[in-house]
Design an enzyme around this catalytic site. Structure first.
Site, PDB file in Angstrom:
ATOM      1  N   SER A  94       0.725  -1.103   0.148  1.00 52.74           N
ATOM      2  CA  SER A  94       0.018   0.001  -0.017  1.00 52.74           C
ATOM      3  C   SER A  94       0.804   1.268  -0.101  1.00 52.74           C
ATOM      4  CB  SER A  94      -0.940  -0.016   1.084  1.00 52.74           C
ATOM      5  OG  SER A  94      -2.049   1.092   1.124  1.00 52.74           O
ATOM      6  N   HIS A 152      -6.113  -6.651  -1.000  1.00 54.57           N
ATOM      7  CA  HIS A 152      -4.954  -5.539  -0.627  1.00 54.57           C
ATOM      8  C   HIS A 152      -4.123  -6.154   0.061  1.00 54.57           C
ATOM      9  CE1 HIS A 152      -3.344  -1.537  -0.672  1.00 54.57           C
ATOM     10  NE2 HIS A 152      -3.598  -1.415   0.877  1.00 54.57           N
ATOM     11  N   ASP A 210      -8.332  -6.411  -5.020  1.00 52.01           N
ATOM     12  CA  ASP A 210      -7.956  -5.235  -4.437  1.00 52.01           C
ATOM     13  C   ASP A 210      -8.665  -4.070  -5.437  1.00 52.01           C
ATOM     14  OD1 ASP A 210      -6.970  -3.054  -2.892  1.00 52.01           O
ATOM     15  OD2 ASP A 210      -4.902  -3.176  -3.717  1.00 52.01           O
TER      16      ASP A 210
END
Length: 445
Positions: free
Chosen positions: A159, A423, A363
């Site tokens: 991320s 994610h 994601d």
């Protein structure tokens, strides 16, 4: 904590068995401590030596893991929810990355996790400050742990951690060339990474529409909101872009009945939906923190980190709460949040650094469509040849009859498409993530 004459203080403990007074089991040789990266800025790190039955840690790579947010704790979330030797219930994790590498977790930027600052003024404002702080920590770490200076060192990220990892990798490359840090830097892996935020935002609508999570009306509303973000980014109004980014998320939640931004096959809880519909008096930052910081500090993990783990470590100041400054970290980085770092990735490739991009199929927040868009913008000389290549399928380690991922690599760039993962890839597809780690670190073909 008083800095030493060198501007830093490193506290180290080694754990070989149950820590005295603690009920936390130890699965591998460990070491941890603080480095004062600036006056009033104290960064915490936690090292697990590789625990493999087939090789010593000296024969395996060292991986540093950087969490996202900004404000997410690698020593907490990355460790106990994703890749550390123990899970949140302190049970051994079969897919721990410690089985194939030594793992260095760092609570980064300062103020994240157990890292802390003496005042809010010492918090970082952008990835430039983040990278500078990390150079101080890495210099201290490799000076202290000389046995790792020759071991291949990789930076893995997730991320917003990927955005920080790119900047850190470039500065580390320059520091090694200058002789100020001695280590064997072998590459960086950018997982579901916030490299080009606008490319993610502009593909949210099409991605959700293609997966039947938006109808025509919803698609038009999301595209309209996303275009407002694009205009702000184009004008260099990054704080405004962050606010409009939050507005776009609201539009998505309202049109999808609360799709989870971290995995489109799940849904946000009622509390999150309520806070979205009843826009907080404190504005968009409060909503962003609730969406993207709070999930990394869920109550059960906070209880563990501020209880048994804090007791075990023994070096965390009494007045420091794990995650206590996380929201301030996010707030102080808000002006940097929507800035792209594609140019940094280009510089890494031009410098010969091995760069890997990997992304989860499910994601949304950093959707694969957006990742592919910014990759196509690279000025890297190998891009045309890379783009012409066909990807290769990888068998799912858990289900041999299923495809677990696709990948392709050319010279010093690679891309992994991880199927059935959101994610947090190691949490969703642990065996596949572990195999990917081995491939990137050249332990598995």
């Amino acid at each position: 904590m008083t800095p030493s004459g060198t501007g830093m203080l490193v506290v180290v403990l080694l754990a070989w068995s149950l820590y005295e007074g603690s009920s936390v089991p130890v699965q591998a040789k460990e070491s941890w401590g603080y480095v004062d990266v600036r006056e009033g800025a104290h960064m915490f790190w936690w090292l697990y030596y590789a625990d493999s039955s087939s090789a010593s840690y000296r024969e395996l790579p060292l991986v540093m893991w950087l969490q996202g947010g900004p404000g997410g704790s690698g020593c907490g979330f990355g460790n106990f929810e994703e890749i550390g030797p123990l899970d949140r219930d302190l049970k051994p994790r079969e897919t721990s990355w410690v089985r194939a590498s030594s793992v260095l977790f760092v609570d980064n930027p300062v103020g994240t996790g157990y890292s802390y600052t003496d005042s809010e003024d010492a918090l970082t404002k952008d990835v430039g400050m983040v990278a500078s702080d990390m150079m101080v920590l890495l210099k201290a770490f490799f000076s202290l742990k000389k046995e790792f200076q020759s071991i291949p060192f990789f930076i893995f990220s997730e991320s917003y951690g990927g955005k920080m990892a790119a900047a850190i990798s470039l500065e580390l490359t320059e520091a090694i060339q200058a002789g100020s840090i001695k280590c064997n830097f072998a590459g960086v892996a950018l997982g579901d990474s916030w490299i080009s935020p606008i490319d993610s935002v502009m593909t949210w609508g099409p991605y959700l529409y293609s997966t039947s999570l938006l109808d025509d009306n919803g698609l038009n509303e999301v595209i309209t909101a996303a275009k407002a973000v694009l205009e702000a980014v184009s004008q260099g109004q990054y704080q405004k872009a962050t606010e409009l980014w939050s507005v776009t998320e609201n539009v998505i939640e309202q049109n999808t009945n609360g799709v989870n931004f971290y995995n489109i096959l799940s849904q946000n809880d009622d509390e999150m939906l309520k806070s979205t519909s009843e826009r907080s008096a404190n504005g968009f930052i409060t909503l962003l923190k609730k969406r993207h910081i709070h999930p990394l500090h869920r109550q059960s993990l906070s209880k563990l980190m501020n209880g048994q783990i804090k007791q075990k470590l023994g070096v965390i100041p009494k007045n420091v709460t794990w995650g206590g400054q996380a929201e301030d970290v996010f707030l102080n980085m808000a002006g940097d949040f929507m800035k792209p770092v594609v140019d940094v990735v280009d510089k890494l490739l031009a410098a010969g650094v091995n760069v890997t991009v990997y992304n989860g199929q499910l994601d949304l927040i950093v959707d694969t469509m957006g990742q592919e868009l910014w990759v196509k913008k690279l000025k890297w000389e190998g891009l045309q040849s890379f783009s012409k290549m066909k990807w290769t399928a990888l068998v799912d380690p858990q289900e041999q009859s299923q495809t677990g991922a696709f990948f392709k690599t050319y010279k010093n760039f690679a891309f992994y498409w991880i199927l059935k993962a959101g994610h947090m890839i190691p949490a969703d597809q642990g065996p596949m993530a572990l195999r990917m780690l081995k491939m990137i670190t050249q332990q598995d073909g």
